[in-house]
Design an enzyme around this catalytic site. Structure first.
Site, PDB file in Angstrom:
ATOM      1  N   ARG A  64      -7.739 -66.498 -13.070  1.00 57.27           N
ATOM      2  CA  ARG A  64      -8.086 -67.112 -11.787  1.00 57.27           C
ATOM      3  C   ARG A  64      -6.944 -67.968 -11.231  1.00 57.27           C
ATOM      4  O   ARG A  64      -6.685 -67.980 -10.026  1.00 57.27           O
ATOM      5  CB  ARG A  64      -9.356 -67.962 -11.970  1.00 57.27           C
ATOM      6  CG  ARG A  64      -9.878 -68.615 -10.721  1.00 57.27           C
ATOM      7  CD  ARG A  64     -11.225 -69.263 -10.961  1.00 57.27           C
ATOM      8  NE  ARG A  64     -12.283 -68.270 -11.047  1.00 57.27           N
ATOM      9  CZ  ARG A  64     -12.899 -67.720  -9.995  1.00 57.27           C
ATOM     10  NH1 ARG A  64     -12.570 -68.087  -8.768  1.00 57.27           N
ATOM     11  NH2 ARG A  64     -13.849 -66.831 -10.154  1.00 57.27           N
ATOM     12  N   ARG A  90     -15.446 -65.810  -3.272  1.00 58.35           N
ATOM     13  CA  ARG A  90     -14.732 -66.347  -4.442  1.00 58.35           C
ATOM     14  C   ARG A  90     -14.528 -67.840  -4.266  1.00 58.35           C
ATOM     15  O   ARG A  90     -14.275 -68.312  -3.157  1.00 58.35           O
ATOM     16  CB  ARG A  90     -13.351 -65.725  -4.581  1.00 58.35           C
ATOM     17  CG  ARG A  90     -13.361 -64.252  -4.705  1.00 58.35           C
ATOM     18  CD  ARG A  90     -13.082 -63.824  -6.132  1.00 58.35           C
ATOM     19  NE  ARG A  90     -13.171 -62.393  -6.211  1.00 58.35           N
ATOM     20  CZ  ARG A  90     -13.695 -61.723  -7.218  1.00 58.35           C
ATOM     21  NH1 ARG A  90     -14.166 -62.360  -8.262  1.00 58.35           N
ATOM     22  NH2 ARG A  90     -13.741 -60.416  -7.210  1.00 58.35           N
ATOM     23  N   ILE A  91     -14.614 -68.532  -5.381  1.00 53.54           N
ATOM     24  CA  ILE A  91     -14.345 -69.967  -5.380  1.00 53.54           C
ATOM     25  C   ILE A  91     -12.832 -70.163  -5.484  1.00 53.54           C
ATOM     26  O   ILE A  91     -12.184 -69.552  -6.328  1.00 53.54           O
ATOM     27  CB  ILE A  91     -15.038 -70.634  -6.597  1.00 53.54           C
ATOM     28  CG1 ILE A  91     -16.548 -70.376  -6.549  1.00 53.54           C
ATOM     29  CG2 ILE A  91     -14.734 -72.119  -6.643  1.00 53.54           C
ATOM     30  CD1 ILE A  91     -17.215 -70.800  -5.277  1.00 53.54           C
ATOM     31  N   HIS A 108     -22.379 -70.662   5.343  1.00 49.44           N
ATOM     32  CA  HIS A 108     -23.326 -70.284   4.286  1.00 49.44           C
ATOM     33  C   HIS A 108     -24.696 -70.010   4.899  1.00 49.44           C
ATOM     34  O   HIS A 108     -25.150 -70.766   5.761  1.00 49.44           O
ATOM     35  CB  HIS A 108     -23.418 -71.403   3.246  1.00 49.44           C
ATOM     36  CG  HIS A 108     -24.291 -71.037   2.096  1.00 49.44           C
ATOM     37  ND1 HIS A 108     -23.904 -70.111   1.141  1.00 49.44           N
ATOM     38  CD2 HIS A 108     -25.548 -71.418   1.764  1.00 49.44           C
ATOM     39  CE1 HIS A 108     -24.889 -69.947   0.273  1.00 49.44           C
ATOM     40  NE2 HIS A 108     -25.896 -70.739   0.632  1.00 49.44           N
ATOM     41  N   ALA A 141     -13.936 -77.662  -3.822  1.00 45.71           N
ATOM     42  CA  ALA A 141     -13.748 -76.632  -4.853  1.00 45.71           C
ATOM     43  C   ALA A 141     -15.051 -76.253  -5.557  1.00 45.71           C
ATOM     44  O   ALA A 141     -15.040 -75.491  -6.516  1.00 45.71           O
ATOM     45  CB  ALA A 141     -12.705 -77.090  -5.861  1.00 45.71           C
ATOM     46  N   GLY A 142     -16.188 -76.753  -5.064  1.00 51.42           N
ATOM     47  CA  GLY A 142     -17.476 -76.396  -5.664  1.00 51.42           C
ATOM     48  C   GLY A 142     -18.042 -75.132  -5.032  1.00 51.42           C
ATOM     49  O   GLY A 142     -17.394 -74.469  -4.222  1.00 51.42           O
TER      50      GLY A 142
HETATM   51  C1  GAR Z   1     -22.566 -64.608   5.711  1.00 57.23           C
HETATM   52  O1  GAR Z   1     -23.948 -64.765   5.933  1.00 57.23           O
HETATM   53  C2  GAR Z   1     -21.996 -65.805   4.979  1.00 57.23           C
HETATM   54  O2  GAR Z   1     -22.638 -67.004   5.268  1.00 57.23           O
HETATM   55  C3  GAR Z   1     -22.257 -65.428   3.544  1.00 57.23           C
HETATM   56  O3  GAR Z   1     -21.891 -64.091   3.500  1.00 57.23           O
HETATM   57  C4  GAR Z   1     -22.242 -63.476   4.757  1.00 57.23           C
HETATM   58  C5  GAR Z   1     -21.066 -62.651   5.217  1.00 57.23           C
HETATM   59  O4  GAR Z   1     -21.414 -61.832   6.278  1.00 57.23           O
HETATM   60  N1  GAR Z   1     -21.519 -66.279   2.651  1.00 57.23           N
HETATM   61  C6  GAR Z   1     -22.020 -66.765   1.520  1.00 57.23           C
HETATM   62  O5  GAR Z   1     -23.095 -66.446   1.074  1.00 57.23           O
HETATM   63  C7  GAR Z   1     -21.125 -67.765   0.820  1.00 57.23           C
HETATM   64  N2  GAR Z   1     -21.806 -68.405  -0.234  1.00 57.23           N
HETATM   65  P1  GAR Z   1     -20.320 -61.059   7.146  1.00 57.23           P
HETATM   66  O6  GAR Z   1     -19.321 -60.461   6.142  1.00 57.23           O
HETATM   67  O7  GAR Z   1     -21.085 -60.024   7.866  1.00 57.23           O
HETATM   68  O8  GAR Z   1     -19.664 -62.067   8.045  1.00 57.23           O
END
Ligand code: GAR
Length: 192
Positions: A64, A90-91, A108, A141-142
């Site tokens: 990583r 990815r984190i 999110h 970074a969480g």
């Molecule tokens: C979005 O809903 C975003 O919030 C989520 O992935 C989706 C990507 O959609 N992210 C997470 O869950 C981060 N923890 P997209 O590729 O169609 O924009």
């Protein structure tokens, strides 16, 4: 304001940013779009839109830390004012975020701090909440942690599946991401 957007998947939120820029509604420069794996639709649609793209394939690095260093270098090459994690699954390390002055924006599909992680919509449904939503925040970074900038609620309907609920959330999320970038860009331009 120059931005680099990071994606892992389809990049529909990214598309909303591209559309807003093209329509003259959002005054940011899309410096590049990057992904953590080859073959994402997010990178494909960016290339089709004439935006520079890059891939720093997580699986191509021994660990990583090496991947994180390569990602930092790749993103830094585009000199972004803000880096946007838009479905980037990815984190990244604190070093990455520090390299960009903490300006690492994440979206999110839940009302953080509830339901962080890769399955925010599924977890909210499984819990049985009647209201969920989306969050735009400065990421640390969480896992989906850091100061919240904007949130909006979305009702969970009877009969919702992960797909139907996520699509309704994304409709709101796209608008929230674009409006957040608008505010940041306006702030970046102001004399103080
Ligand atoms: C979005 O809903 C975003 O919030 C989520 O992935 C989706 C990507 O959609 N992210 C997470 O869950 C981060 N923890 P997209 O590729 O169609 O924009």
């Amino acid at each position: 304001m120059r931005i680099v957007v990071l994606v892992s998947g389809t990049g529909s939120n990214l598309q909303a940013v591209i559309d807003a820029v093209r329509a003259g509604e959002l005054d940011v420069e899309l410096a590049a779009v990057g992904a953590d794996r080859p073959g994402t639709y997010g990178v494909e649609r960016s290339a089709a839109a004439g935006i520079p793209t890059f891939v720093v394939d997580f699986k191509a690095y021994p660990d990583r830390a090496a991947w994180n260093a390569a990602l930092t270098e790749a993103v830094a090459g585009y000199r972004p004012d803000v880096v946007v994690s838009s479905g980037f699954m990815r984190i990244v390390s604190a070093d990455f975020i520090d390299a960009f002055g903490g300006k690492y924006l994440n979206t999110h599909p839940a009302l953080l701090p509830a339901f962080p992680g890769a399955h925010g919509v599924r977890d909210a449904l499984a819990y049985g909440v009647k209201v969920t939503g989306c969050t735009v925040h400065w990421a640390d970074a969480g896992v989906d942690t850091g100061p919240i900038i904007a949130q909006e609620a979305v009702s969970v309907d009877d009969g919702d599946t992960e797909e139907t609920l996520h699509e309704r959330i994304k409709t709101v999320e796209r608008r929230l991401l674009v409006s957040t970038l608008k505010s940041l860009a306006a702030g970046a331009k102001s004399p103080n």
